[in-house]
Design a protein around this motif. Structure first.
Motif, PDB file in Angstrom:
ATOM      1  N   ASP A 115      -6.681   5.297   5.997  1.00  0.00           N
ATOM      2  CA  ASP A 115      -7.198   5.149   5.025  1.00  0.00           C
ATOM      3  C   ASP A 115      -8.043   3.837   4.998  1.00  0.00           C
ATOM      4  O   ASP A 115      -8.048   3.182   5.806  1.00  0.00           O
ATOM      5  CB  ASP A 115      -6.357   4.987   3.722  1.00  0.00           C
ATOM      6  CG  ASP A 115      -5.507   3.702   3.575  1.00  0.00           C
ATOM      7  OD1 ASP A 115      -5.915   2.579   3.961  1.00  0.00           O
ATOM      8  OD2 ASP A 115      -4.245   3.971   4.050  1.00  0.00           O
TER       9      ASP A 115
ATOM     10  N   LEU B 143       0.304   4.704  -2.367  1.00  0.00           N
ATOM     11  CA  LEU B 143       0.166   5.957  -1.782  1.00  0.00           C
ATOM     12  C   LEU B 143       1.461   6.814  -2.174  1.00  0.00           C
ATOM     13  O   LEU B 143       1.421   7.974  -2.585  1.00  0.00           O
ATOM     14  CB  LEU B 143       0.111   5.619  -0.245  1.00  0.00           C
ATOM     15  CG  LEU B 143      -1.018   4.956   0.304  1.00  0.00           C
ATOM     16  CD1 LEU B 143      -1.157   4.930   1.794  1.00  0.00           C
ATOM     17  CD2 LEU B 143      -2.449   5.418  -0.296  1.00  0.00           C
TER      18      LEU B 143
ATOM     19  N   LYS C 130       0.819  -1.173   0.078  1.00  0.00           N
ATOM     20  CA  LYS C 130      -0.092   0.045   0.067  1.00  0.00           C
ATOM     21  C   LYS C 130       0.763   1.278  -0.055  1.00  0.00           C
ATOM     22  O   LYS C 130       0.409   2.526  -0.634  1.00  0.00           O
ATOM     23  CB  LYS C 130      -0.992  -0.217   1.317  1.00  0.00           C
ATOM     24  CG  LYS C 130      -1.979   1.100   1.233  1.00  0.00           C
ATOM     25  CD  LYS C 130      -2.930   0.879   2.373  1.00  0.00           C
ATOM     26  CE  LYS C 130      -2.105   1.508   3.979  1.00  0.00           C
ATOM     27  NZ  LYS C 130      -2.888   1.421   4.786  1.00  0.00           N
TER      28      LYS C 130
ATOM     29  N   GLY D 159       2.535   2.173   6.644  1.00  0.00           N
ATOM     30  CA  GLY D 159       1.262   1.314   5.746  1.00  0.00           C
ATOM     31  C   GLY D 159       0.800   0.460   6.549  1.00  0.00           C
ATOM     32  O   GLY D 159      -0.390  -0.448   6.159  1.00  0.00           O
TER      33      GLY D 159
ATOM     34  N   VAL E 147      -4.919   6.479  -5.095  1.00  0.00           N
ATOM     35  CA  VAL E 147      -6.220   6.498  -3.672  1.00  0.00           C
ATOM     36  C   VAL E 147      -6.906   5.189  -3.890  1.00  0.00           C
ATOM     37  O   VAL E 147      -7.257   4.589  -4.593  1.00  0.00           O
ATOM     38  CB  VAL E 147      -7.155   7.699  -4.300  1.00  0.00           C
ATOM     39  CG1 VAL E 147      -8.196   7.696  -3.312  1.00  0.00           C
ATOM     40  CG2 VAL E 147      -6.471   8.921  -4.436  1.00  0.00           C
TER      41      VAL E 147
END
Length: 416
Positions: free
Chosen positions: A350, A272, A268, A336, A277
């Protein structure tokens, strides 16, 4: 990321260090990549605010093995650092040498037992005493998807079963795309393999086969089915996969050249960093069949016995800082991964991290929280290495039959 033996950015301070002076805290760690270095700086700031001197036991350009060699010589000579980044069964190996500090006083005062799932707390303890503190948890059993590639191939949703996964892979292939981005290193092969075993057999089978190394489980039809599924995935990778680093495989998804990647949540960080996104440019889901399970990889620090009271106080403050919800938030936003403390506020994280946190908490209650073998959390390093070699050989050589691989895994499981 994964194995201590292969951390590319691993770092070591080879300079002879002075004995810890009053309030000095010396820490061996591997946090040198962008986000991680920011976190190390944050920790240093916390310690300095408490009046302690921070000393890095870390210099770029080394490997995890040499770090351990230097650490051993320091400990043997009676001059250990305050703390060192060590994880999984290696924590118990150090504790068995009688060189680690008992952190129970602090752990009790700060209620570590309440903050950590039991299965994680047990990894941090030796004979019932805390000797280490965790800073994060990585979920390993993720499936990542490229929104562009999946759209182009007409795949409307992330697959939740292996049948749906292979149907989607066929669509990606028909659209001229690489269905599965993979890198050819044994830990990457095993990251995929353990997710397959978990998806095909479920958490109890995973524990029996890959953690307890039960011969009955290793010789079962479920293991046969796992190896067949694993081999089938290989047919959807591209010929350039051998030797490829994991982040270059992730880049294939970022560029829309490949559809899926089976990889832990450090992937991830790559999405990012490329400005992508979650939910729009890339998709995250538990690996097929593993929605009710969570393979964990936890970074942690062991604490050494120190003679100087000021150094002991600094060490205790360091352990407290590592476990604090404030540091866990900052560190994991950079890394992450997610905070290892349950009940942590996830507002700044997120959607993929929020799903990870929810699943972490739920699987801790229902028995689905299991240690990652691929990332050094479950079995002795020699056994882990032997099994990884067999699995990679099977992945790379179609001439190795499923029956032979099963026999070889059972033999490797006996490696001490």
């Amino acid at each position: 990321m994964g194995n201590i033996t292969k951390i590319a950015a691993a770092t070591i301070g080879l300079a002879a260090a002075l004995s810890a002076s009053a309030g000095e805290v010396e820490v061996l760690h591997y946090w040198t990549s962008g986000g991680e270095a920011k976190s190390a700086a944050e920790l240093k700031k916390i310690m300095q605010a408490k009046g302690h001197t921070w000393r890095d036991f870390a210099v770029a350009g080394g490997g995890g093995d040499s770090a351990m060699t230097v650490l051993k010589s320091r400990v043997i000579s009676g001059n250990p650092p305050s703390a060192a980044q060590v994880k999984g069964p290696a924590i118990q190996e150090w504790a068995a040498e009688g060189v680690l500090a008992n952190m129970n006083g602090l752990a009790k005062a700060e209620k570590w037992d309440d903050a950590l799932p039991k299965v994680v707390a047990n990894v941090m303890k030796y004979q019932g005493n805390y000797v280490a503190a965790p800073v994060n948890v990585h979920r390993v059993n993720w499936l990542w998807g490229s929104a562009d590639a999946l759209k182009k191939a007409g795949v409307s949703a992330m697959p939740t079963t292996w049948d749906a996964f292979f149907a989607a892979a066929d669509k990606l292939k028909a659209a001229g795309l690489i269905p599965v981005a993979h890198g050819g290193q044994n830990w990457q092969d095993f990251t995929t393999f353990e997710s397959v075993v978990l998806g095909v057999g479920g958490p109890k089978f995973y524990q029996d086969a890959l953690v307890k190394l039960d011969p009955k489980a290793l010789g079962s039809d479920t293991m046969k089915q796992s190896l067949e599924t694993f081999r089938r995935i290989k047919s959807y990778t591209d010929p350039a996969a051998p030797g490829r680093d994991w982040n270059l495989a992730t880049a294939m998804l970022i560029q829309g050249k490949a559809g899926f990647q089976l990889m832990g949540d450090w992937a991830k960080g790559e999405f990012l960093a490329a400005g992508k996104v979650p939910g729009k440019d890339f998709l995250c889901a538990a690996a097929p069949g593993t929605a009710n399970a969570f393979t964990f990889n936890v970074d942690s620090f062991i604490f050494f016995k120190l003679k100087d009271p000021a150094a002991q106080k600094a060490q205790s403050d360091l352990a407290s800082a590592l476990m604090s919800s404030g540091f866990q938030e900052v560190f994991n936003l950079n890394k992450g991964s997610i905070p290892v403390r349950t009940g942590q506020n996830m507002d700044k994280f997120d959607d993929c991290a929020k799903l990870s946190s929810k699943d972490f908490t739920e699987t801790a209650k229902n028995g689905g929280l299991v240690p990652s073998v691929a990332h050094g959390m479950a079995i002795a390093p020699a056994t882990e290495g032997a099994i990884k070699d067999v699995v990679s050989q099977f992945w790379n050589d179609d001439k190795v039959s499923v029956a032979d691989a099963m026999k070889q895994i059972a033999t490797a499981a006996k490696t001490q």
